[in-house]
Design a protein around this motif. Structure first.
Motif, PDB file in Angstrom:
ATOM      1  N   SER A 161       0.855  -1.179   0.000  1.00  0.00           N
ATOM      2  CA  SER A 161       0.000   0.000   0.000  1.00  0.00           C
ATOM      3  C   SER A 161       0.896   1.235   0.000  1.00  0.00           C
ATOM      4  N   LYS A 163      -0.088   4.447   0.269  1.00  0.00           N
ATOM      5  CA  LYS A 163      -0.654   5.637   0.905  1.00  0.00           C
ATOM      6  C   LYS A 163      -0.533   5.649   2.424  1.00  0.00           C
ATOM      7  N   ASP A 164      -0.045   4.583   3.008  1.00  0.00           N
ATOM      8  CA  ASP A 164       0.058   4.498   4.456  1.00  0.00           C
ATOM      9  C   ASP A 164       1.473   4.078   4.840  1.00  0.00           C
ATOM     10  N   ARG A 166       2.870   3.066   7.652  1.00  0.00           N
ATOM     11  CA  ARG A 166       2.982   1.827   8.433  1.00  0.00           C
ATOM     12  C   ARG A 166       2.828   0.609   7.536  1.00  0.00           C
ATOM     13  N   ALA A 167       1.878   0.659   6.603  1.00  0.00           N
ATOM     14  CA  ALA A 167       1.675  -0.471   5.687  1.00  0.00           C
ATOM     15  C   ALA A 167       2.898  -0.678   4.798  1.00  0.00           C
ATOM     16  N   SER A 229       8.376   9.412   5.935  1.00  0.00           N
ATOM     17  CA  SER A 229       7.669   9.240   4.669  1.00  0.00           C
ATOM     18  C   SER A 229       7.826  10.472   3.806  1.00  0.00           C
ATOM     19  N   THR A 231       5.953  12.101   0.381  1.00  0.00           N
ATOM     20  CA  THR A 231       4.704  11.929  -0.369  1.00  0.00           C
ATOM     21  C   THR A 231       4.744  12.690  -1.687  1.00  0.00           C
TER      22      THR A 231
END
Length: 283
Positions: A161, A163-164, A166-167, A229, A231
């Protein structure tokens, strides 16, 4: 996980299976799949091959025992009981990174071994010899089927994933566990020929012992990198990057695909269990 029961050398294995026995066997492995609290897709994958349920149980046991062994002298000794487990897995600690890596490694290892042991309906031995000087070698034995295992585990654990954070971190650490397994594949050969001349060699691939895998992952845990992160504003998708504040001892090092990564600083595991739970929830 040790299994007590019949072996392939015992005479009862040649008895014909009745429809009642077959139905009972199917129900038994369905129950194991349901008891494991899997997601819908994982439960479907577990049910489609009777060997998967046993392999999952073996992987869980093997990974847990190896985690306990590697952390036997640490403040956190791989305790994963009740609410403590939920509190630990909710956060992206170094310890959580190790758990994801050792779990994916355990499943990859167990599945590859299950294929070569003949416990699976959908896979057998490794059948893709691409060794150097293969014209001088006769492919033989029964290699651990890492190709099928990798494919199964990637599908079982799910896709990345973007967009997250942690994922993405969990997915990254899962892949680290699988890559350590792949890097440890060894070629085993036996010689054939007059007076041991070795004119022909029978070769097959074998995975490293799981203790060696655990040792390597523990070393990666010690060198794990804290990440943040970045983005892409156009797509909304992100990637793993060094945190805004440098980590002592690591600077702004960009993690490699073989590094374990984490996003939260670990709590103090010296505190009593209830206080530790409170710290972990409010860290």
């Amino acid at each position: 996980m040790a299994r007590h029961g019949l072996t392939g050398n015992e005479p009862l294995t040649i008895l014909p299976l009745t429809s009642e026995m077959e139905e009972a066997a199917v129900k038994a492995h369905y129950k194991v799949c349901d008891r494991l609290k899997l997601e819908k897709k994982q439960r479907r994958m577990c049910r489609r091959d009777p060997g998967v349920a046993e392999t999952l149980m073996e992987a869980i046991s093997m990974s847990a025992l190896e985690c306990q062994y590697q952390f036997r002298f640490e403040r956190w000794n791989c305790t994963l009981e009740g609410r403590y487990r939920a509190s630990l897995l909710k956060r992206g600690f170094k310890e959580t990174a190790f758990l994801y890596a050792i779990s994916s490694a355990g499943l990859t290892h167990a599945m590859a071994k299950a294929c070569s042991a003949g416990r699976m309906e959908r896979c057998t031995c490794d059948e893709a010899p691409d060794l150097e000087n293969r014209e001088a070698w006769q492919w033989g034995g029964c290699g651990d089927n890492l190709k099928y295992s990798n494919k199964f585990v990637k599908e079982f654990l799910g896709k990345k994933s973007n967009k997250d954070l942690r994922a993405r971190v969990d997915f990254h650490n899962n892949l680290v566990g699988m890559k350590v397994i792949k890097a440890g594949v060894e070629t085993t050969c036996k010689c054939h020929g007059v007076s041991g001349s070795c004119t022909v060699r029978t070769c097959w691939r074998q995975l490293s012992p799981f203790h060696e895998i655990g040792k390597q992952l523990k070393q990666k845990y010690e060198m794990a990198l804290k990440v943040g992160s970045t983005t892409n504003e156009a797509t909304g998708e992100g990637d793993i990057s060094p945190p805004k504040k440098s980590v002592p001892g690591h600077g702004d090092q960009i993690p490699r695909t073989t590094d374990l990564v984490y996003i939260d600083d670990s709590p103090s595991f010296c505190l009593p269990s209830l206080s530790t739970l409170y710290t972990m929830k409010n860290h």
